[in-house]
Scaffold this motif. Structure first.
Motif, PDB file in Angstrom:
ATOM      1  N   UNK A 122       2.568   1.892  -3.338  1.00  0.00           N
ATOM      2  CA  UNK A 122       1.635   2.461  -4.326  1.00  0.00           C
ATOM      3  C   UNK A 122       1.518   3.965  -4.129  1.00  0.00           C
ATOM      4  N   UNK A 123       1.457   4.372  -2.880  1.00  0.00           N
ATOM      5  CA  UNK A 123       1.315   5.813  -2.623  1.00  0.00           C
ATOM      6  C   UNK A 123       2.613   6.577  -2.844  1.00  0.00           C
TER       7      UNK A 123
ATOM      8  N   UNK B   1      -5.113   4.712  -8.521  1.00  0.00           N
ATOM      9  CA  UNK B   1      -3.933   4.435  -7.689  1.00  0.00           C
ATOM     10  C   UNK B   1      -4.263   4.582  -6.209  1.00  0.00           C
TER      11      UNK B   1
ATOM     12  N   UNK C 154     -10.337  11.755   1.822  1.00  0.00           N
ATOM     13  CA  UNK C 154      -8.904  12.041   1.913  1.00  0.00           C
ATOM     14  C   UNK C 154      -8.131  11.153   0.945  1.00  0.00           C
ATOM     15  N   UNK C 155      -7.402  11.796   0.051  1.00  0.00           N
ATOM     16  CA  UNK C 155      -6.620  11.037  -0.919  1.00  0.00           C
ATOM     17  C   UNK C 155      -5.322  11.782  -1.219  1.00  0.00           C
ATOM     18  N   UNK C 156      -4.392  11.062  -1.862  1.00  0.00           N
ATOM     19  CA  UNK C 156      -3.175  11.709  -2.347  1.00  0.00           C
ATOM     20  C   UNK C 156      -3.548  12.397  -3.659  1.00  0.00           C
TER      21      UNK C 156
ATOM     22  N   UNK D  79      -2.034  13.971  -5.993  1.00  0.00           N
ATOM     23  CA  UNK D  79      -1.264  13.824  -7.239  1.00  0.00           C
ATOM     24  C   UNK D  79      -1.435  12.440  -7.860  1.00  0.00           C
ATOM     25  N   UNK D  80      -1.989  11.523  -7.109  1.00  0.00           N
ATOM     26  CA  UNK D  80      -2.209  10.169  -7.655  1.00  0.00           C
ATOM     27  C   UNK D  80      -3.586  10.086  -8.296  1.00  0.00           C
TER      28      UNK D  80
ATOM     29  N   UNK E 223      -6.533  15.531  -7.868  1.00  0.00           N
ATOM     30  CA  UNK E 223      -6.552  16.999  -7.733  1.00  0.00           C
ATOM     31  C   UNK E 223      -7.448  17.645  -8.788  1.00  0.00           C
TER      32      UNK E 223
ATOM     33  N   UNK F 294       2.568  13.851   4.521  1.00  0.00           N
ATOM     34  CA  UNK F 294       1.490  13.899   3.532  1.00  0.00           C
ATOM     35  C   UNK F 294       0.236  13.157   4.018  1.00  0.00           C
TER      36      UNK F 294
ATOM     37  N   UNK G 214       0.839  -1.203   0.000  1.00  0.00           N
ATOM     38  CA  UNK G 214       0.000   0.000   0.000  1.00  0.00           C
ATOM     39  C   UNK G 214       0.875   1.255   0.000  1.00  0.00           C
TER      40      UNK G 214
ATOM     41  N   UNK H  65      -3.987   1.526  -3.613  1.00  0.00           N
ATOM     42  CA  UNK H  65      -3.213   1.626  -2.367  1.00  0.00           C
ATOM     43  C   UNK H  65      -4.050   1.147  -1.177  1.00  0.00           C
TER      44      UNK H  65
ATOM     45  N   UNK I 224       4.618   8.553  -6.743  1.00  0.00           N
ATOM     46  CA  UNK I 224       4.195   9.861  -7.253  1.00  0.00           C
ATOM     47  C   UNK I 224       5.306  10.362  -8.166  1.00  0.00           C
TER      48      UNK I 224
ATOM     49  N   UNK J  32      -3.118  15.384   4.053  1.00  0.00           N
ATOM     50  CA  UNK J  32      -4.222  14.985   3.174  1.00  0.00           C
ATOM     51  C   UNK J  32      -5.416  14.447   3.966  1.00  0.00           C
ATOM     52  N   UNK J  33      -5.205  14.135   5.227  1.00  0.00           N
ATOM     53  CA  UNK J  33      -6.274  13.546   6.036  1.00  0.00           C
ATOM     54  C   UNK J  33      -6.370  12.040   5.863  1.00  0.00           C
ATOM     55  N   UNK J  34      -5.469  11.508   5.016  1.00  0.00           N
ATOM     56  CA  UNK J  34      -5.510  10.079   4.714  1.00  0.00           C
ATOM     57  C   UNK J  34      -5.217   9.219   5.945  1.00  0.00           C
TER      58      UNK J  34
END
Lengths: 263, 315
Positions: free
Chosen positions: A10-11, B94, B85-87, B89-90, B128, A91, A7, B98, A14, A95-97
């Motif tokens: 994958x993140x 993706x 909530x996500x990245x 730029x992905x 984004x 990050x 996981x 993840x 970028x 991002x709140x992730x």
């Protein structure tokens, strides 16, 4: 555990950020090799400049001189590594992730360990990029009058040792970034504290008579990258570096597993 | 078996009591609305149930497992907490891949949930570039990845336009029809009344109501709205009616009398006997929104909470 690492990988994929990371590693390797030849002999080795620690002419003309650029710029590489580890760690908060990650994997230590393992993997690639760039740019040293005749001796060992030394030093730099980012939840704060401490605060501490210079983090990192120095043996530097990493990760782990990740 | 139970669940943040001895039991299946003004404790309750924060006291279970061991039920719960909530730029794909790795979910689920929320054609784009509505849908897709029995969605229609809200409502109904339990929080009751089978109302961390929509509707009151022909008679009319034993409640225009439709004629006679002609006489029932405001108060929850904190009160 493998799920968490996959996981994270994958993140981490970028493209733009990784290009910046690898690009800076290559750039610094090329820059150092470009100026190293002319800088050697002009600079006093006992007064290392912040970020770069050039070798002596004798060291540069030895077989290990082929990869001397890596150890010379190890602090510059370290700043990049610290910044990227901190960025990828913070990050999740910005991002709140982190809320989703913790809800999905309540065993938080696994999340932290998974991130660290994934970052170690990417750092290995980044160090390889730096090593390759160093090999490409190394002939520039010879152009400034440095003898490179000995460079052909035992090349695989020289490259391997330089790679391992730089990799290990980068792991300590990276762990520092991860730990401060977990504590501060901010990449900017982590970079400011990490870089500010190693490059500025430690320089000031060195000016104090009787300060435990050999045990300082920056000294340790330099010794690891150089495969040991006259002042700090390689094994001592590795042991001290490992201690810094373990203590830092334990503190980060305790804070991360107990923290309210939702505020 | 109840999907969620809480017993005297309390969570304090410094002087603020975000959850105040909440005891409830949520049945399986259907859509459960968690509603309350801003700062009422909805998100805190969700966070506690997900094991993101520990309660100060009390206990709770999810699928019968204590919230102190969230790993036992994590795979059965899909969630979207606050905003998606996500990245950024992905790509959407993706990001989901993840999360699928994290859960150990087969990758085929990524395509399934993308199709379910209608993002299959846009899944290669970076997040984004997504509108808020698309991010909300992606958030729901992420919550669905593990094919959970329980979905907890915190304000899933936040920031959506009316068409988007209708779309999300339809999606939630479909998920409930599949046998899932969907807990949806909102600070606007009207958003939930159309889709919920069960409702939980909280304010300042206190449980005000937990039951079915039918039970809540049973709490609505009949009333008759009246207004005198001349505004100058309003105060006298109110006095006369009170003296006559009628129950009055505040109204924006004229007077509101709590009485059923069968009392309309008697009310008109009482006004006429006092020499007041009514220009308005209308029977109605409280709307759910009015009932909600009656229960939760007409003051913004966060403002009231901040004021109470400043005054050193415990909410």
């Amino acid at each position: 555990m493998l799920h968490v690492v996959r996981s994270e990988f994958t993140r981490l994929a970028q493209r733009r950020t990784l290009l910046v990371w690898f690009g800076l590693m290559a750039l610094f390797a090329i820059m150092v090799n470009t100026v190293m030849g002319s800088a050697v002999g002009q600079m006093d080795p006992s007064m290392p400049s912040p970020g770069v620690s050039f070798p002596t002419r004798a060291e540069l003309e030895a077989p290990g001189g082929l990869m001397a650029g890596l150890s010379a710029a190890s602090n510059m590489f370290g700043v990049v590594t610290l910044s990227l580890w901190a960025f990828f760690t913070a990050q999740d908060y910005s991002s709140g992730l982190i809320r989703l990650l913790v809800a999905g994997e309540p065993r938080r230590w696994r999340l932290l360990a998974g991130k660290a393992i994934a970052l170690v993997g990417v750092t290995a690639v980044a160090v390889t990029v730096a090593a390759l760039a160093n090999l490409v740019a190394a002939p520039a040293v010879g152009a400034s009058g440095i003898s490179t005749e000995a460079w052909g001796t035992d090349v695989p060992t020289v490259i391997g040792e330089a790679w391992v030394n730089l990799f290990l030093s980068q792991l300590v730099w990276g762990a520092l970034g991860l730990v401060i980012a977990v504590l501060s939840r901010s990449a900017m704060v982590a970079v400011s504290i990490g870089v500010g401490y190693v490059l500025v605060v430690e320089s000031l501490i060195r000016m104090v008579d009787g300060a435990p210079v050999d045990q300082l983090l920056g000294t340790t990192l330099g010794a690891i990258a150089n495969g040991g120095t006259a002042a700090v043996a390689y094994s001592s530097a590795l042991a001290l570096g490992a201690t810094y990493v373990i203590v830092g990760l334990v503190i980060a782990g305790i804070v991360f597993t107990r923290r309210d990740v939702t505020d | 078996m109840a999907v969620v139970t809480t017993t005297d669940l309390t969570r304090r943040f410094g002087p603020i009591t975000a959850l105040d001895a909440v005891t409830l039991e949520l049945p399986p299946g259907g859509i459960i609305g968690l509603v309350g003004p801003n700062g009422s404790g909805k998100s805190t309750l969700i966070r506690v149930l997900l094991g993101l924060i520990r309660p100060t006291s009390g206990s709770a279970t999810v699928f019968g497992h204590p919230i102190t061991s969230p790993k036992r039920y994590a795979s059965g719960v899909g969630t979207m907490i606050e905003s998606p909530a996500f990245v950024a730029s992905l790509s959407a794909r993706a990001n989901l891949v993840s999360l699928a790795h994290l859960h150990g979910t087969p990758m085929v689920r990524v395509d399934e949930v993308l199709a379910q929320v209608g993002l299959l054609g846009r899944d290669r784009e970076p997040v984004r570039r997504f509108s808020l509505g698309m991010k909300q849908r992606l958030g729901i897709a992420a919550a669905l990845l593990t094919d959970p029995d329980l979905l907890i969605l915190d304000e899933p229609t936040n920031g959506l336009d009316p068409a988007g809200i209708v779309e999300i409502r339809g999606l939630l109904r479909g998920l409930a029809r599949d046998g899932r339990t969907v807990i949806v929080s909102s600070h606007v009751l009207s958003e939930l009344e159309a889709i919920c089978d069960h409702l939980v109302v909280i304010r300042f961390g206190k449980l005000l109501f937990a039951g079915t929509m039918v039970e809540l509707l049973g709490r609505t009151r009949d009333h008759i709205d009246i207004a005198p022909e001349h505004d100058a008679d309003l105060e006298r009319l109110a006095t006369v009616l009170r003296d006559d034993g009628w129950e009055l409640v505040p109204a924006e225009v004229g007077l509101r009398v709590l009485a059923g439709a069968d009392r309309t004629a008697a009310l008109n006679r009482a006004a006429t006997a006092a020499g007041i002609t009514l220009s308005r006489l209308a029977f109605a029932q409280d709307s759910l929104e009015e009932l909600f405001l009656e229960m939760t108060g007409r003051v913004d929850g966060e403002l009231a909470g901040a004021r109470d904190a400043a005054e050193g009160k415990v909410a």
